[in-house]
Design an enzyme around this catalytic site. Sequence first.
Site, PDB file in Angstrom:
ATOM      1  N   ARG A  33      -1.593   3.716   5.992  1.00  0.00           N
ATOM      2  CA  ARG A  33      -1.145   3.141   4.727  1.00  0.00           C
ATOM      3  C   ARG A  33      -1.372   4.121   3.585  1.00  0.00           C
ATOM      4  O   ARG A  33      -2.443   4.705   3.458  1.00  0.00           O
ATOM      5  CB  ARG A  33      -1.906   1.848   4.420  1.00  0.00           C
ATOM      6  CG  ARG A  33      -1.577   1.388   3.012  1.00  0.00           C
ATOM      7  CD  ARG A  33      -1.794  -0.052   2.784  1.00  0.00           C
ATOM      8  NE  ARG A  33      -1.330  -0.409   1.448  1.00  0.00           N
ATOM      9  CZ  ARG A  33      -1.767  -1.427   0.781  1.00  0.00           C
ATOM     10  NH1 ARG A  33      -2.665  -2.216   1.308  1.00  0.00           N
ATOM     11  NH2 ARG A  33      -1.301  -1.689  -0.425  1.00  0.00           N
ATOM     12  N   ARG A  76       3.601  -2.642   4.137  1.00  0.00           N
ATOM     13  CA  ARG A  76       2.381  -1.914   4.477  1.00  0.00           C
ATOM     14  C   ARG A  76       2.041  -2.024   5.953  1.00  0.00           C
ATOM     15  O   ARG A  76       2.238  -3.078   6.564  1.00  0.00           O
ATOM     16  CB  ARG A  76       1.224  -2.427   3.633  1.00  0.00           C
ATOM     17  CG  ARG A  76       1.038  -3.904   3.786  1.00  0.00           C
ATOM     18  CD  ARG A  76       0.346  -4.574   2.645  1.00  0.00           C
ATOM     19  NE  ARG A  76       1.101  -4.561   1.405  1.00  0.00           N
ATOM     20  CZ  ARG A  76       0.642  -5.088   0.272  1.00  0.00           C
ATOM     21  NH1 ARG A  76      -0.542  -5.628   0.220  1.00  0.00           N
ATOM     22  NH2 ARG A  76       1.369  -5.061  -0.810  1.00  0.00           N
ATOM     23  N   ASP A  91      -3.160  -3.886   5.408  1.00  0.00           N
ATOM     24  CA  ASP A  91      -3.726  -4.222   4.110  1.00  0.00           C
ATOM     25  C   ASP A  91      -5.036  -4.947   4.364  1.00  0.00           C
ATOM     26  O   ASP A  91      -5.056  -5.951   5.088  1.00  0.00           O
ATOM     27  CB  ASP A  91      -2.730  -5.165   3.397  1.00  0.00           C
ATOM     28  CG  ASP A  91      -3.167  -5.467   1.977  1.00  0.00           C
ATOM     29  OD1 ASP A  91      -3.895  -4.646   1.400  1.00  0.00           O
ATOM     30  OD2 ASP A  91      -2.779  -6.531   1.460  1.00  0.00           O
ATOM     31  N   ASP A 110      -8.115  -6.683   2.277  1.00  0.00           N
ATOM     32  CA  ASP A 110      -8.609  -7.059   0.956  1.00  0.00           C
ATOM     33  C   ASP A 110      -9.975  -7.697   1.067  1.00  0.00           C
ATOM     34  O   ASP A 110     -10.167  -8.623   1.878  1.00  0.00           O
ATOM     35  CB  ASP A 110      -7.644  -8.069   0.300  1.00  0.00           C
ATOM     36  CG  ASP A 110      -6.385  -7.382  -0.220  1.00  0.00           C
ATOM     37  OD1 ASP A 110      -6.493  -6.231  -0.671  1.00  0.00           O
ATOM     38  OD2 ASP A 110      -5.307  -7.999  -0.136  1.00  0.00           O
TER      39      ASP A 110
END
Length: 469
Positions: free
Chosen positions: A84, A95, A98, A100
Amino acid sequence: MVLAAIAVGTNLGDRRVHLERALEALRALPRTRIRAVSSWHETEPVGGPPGQGRYLNGAVLVETGLAPRELLDELLAIESAEGRVRVAGRRDGPRTLDLDLLVHGAAVVEEPGLVLPHPRAEERPFVLEPLAEIAPDLRFPRSGLNVLEALARLRASVGGRRGSADGTVALSSPAEARAWCGHARARGARIGFVPTMGALHEGHLELVRRAARENDAAVVSVFVNPLQFDEKSDFERYPRDFAADVALLGPAGCGMAFTGTLAGFFPGELAADGSLPAAKLLDPGTAALGLEGAFRAGHFAGVATIVDRLFEVVTPHVAYFGEKDFQQTLVVRDLSRRRGAPPIVVCPTSREASGLARSSRNERLSPTERAEAAVIFRALSSARAAWRAGERRAAMLSGALRTVLSGSTLRVEYATVRDPEQWTADEPATPLLRAQALVAARLGAVRLIDNLRLDVPDGGVPGDEVGGS
Ligand code: PAF
């Protein structure tokens, strides 16, 4: 060590491979242990350029000794190892991976590149839904809500006060339903509740439409309750299709529908074999004596126990039941009186053109059997004709029922009459002031029940709101 929640998502390449590699990398992090991983949820992209592929999302709960910034740096390193490239100022592009950081213990942080709890976590169903599977009680330090509460708030805000043609909020656990109803009540909504076992037909939808008309939110439960089946084969054959039921509920005005498992309804209360111990079953009271109570051992204890739990989950202002299950309405009314609420509205039986009472079990009848089953309504109508001609003796009224039924291939379990306001296990011996004719019969492998009030003009329910406070 603190608990930290991480959202994982991907919409490029072999998404499952990216997710598996992300898990591998998380497992290898220093001073960090994976506590739980959700299932993968497929969702439409939110924001970003048009034409993006669908996402595969999930959530991971870890126990970590890393500080928030250290953990974030590790997550960024895992993302870039997976290919990424983060572009400054661009959030929503496609993407490969990801990751988070959603929550890190009780940390509230606002620094360049690191905001905790994650500022959009509580706004995203694709984050909250997987997280609810593995950490329903995890709290977001800023709002103070736990994951289930945040999900309920989100759904209450997007689901609206009423259902709509494009959808009903569909929840898969009683815990989520409890939180949704809590939010609905907190914003002042009056809740009308329709408990069902699914396989919805027009009869159910009439109840739902009425609940939606008379309240701010109509809530429907869909749960095939094992506690109330006396025959294992009947339980196993009972149709189940929650998604199909939900599709019917939106246009009927249902705001929220929920389902669940026995373990979800009775968390921590089941025995090792997955059954509910007999001591936890509620006494269904005297309305359970005779007829259905006699022919279906334990049935009403199972009904009372689940209805009581459903009322506790939903805490409705009012609940709607069909008159087809007449004895059940008496049991539920007594239960509601004993437990202090809610009022019970009994709605007239919905019938096919032939008079056959609508039932999920009708689906298991062949077309010939379905036509033959209409004899039950003809029998009930003949008892009503006898009442109208002045007959008040229960034995004669039930004789009228049996005469009609004897001309069919139905195997009758009972065909009898009761005073609907003074329930007795046996047929009353003295002339009746009021009368309800009741029939149970088998046609092939299917058991059918029906009933008709004899002493009111339309056979409906006089003064149909009963019980509760
Ligand atoms: O009438 C029914 O479908 C069920 O008995 C009920 C009330 C949903 C309880 O499982």
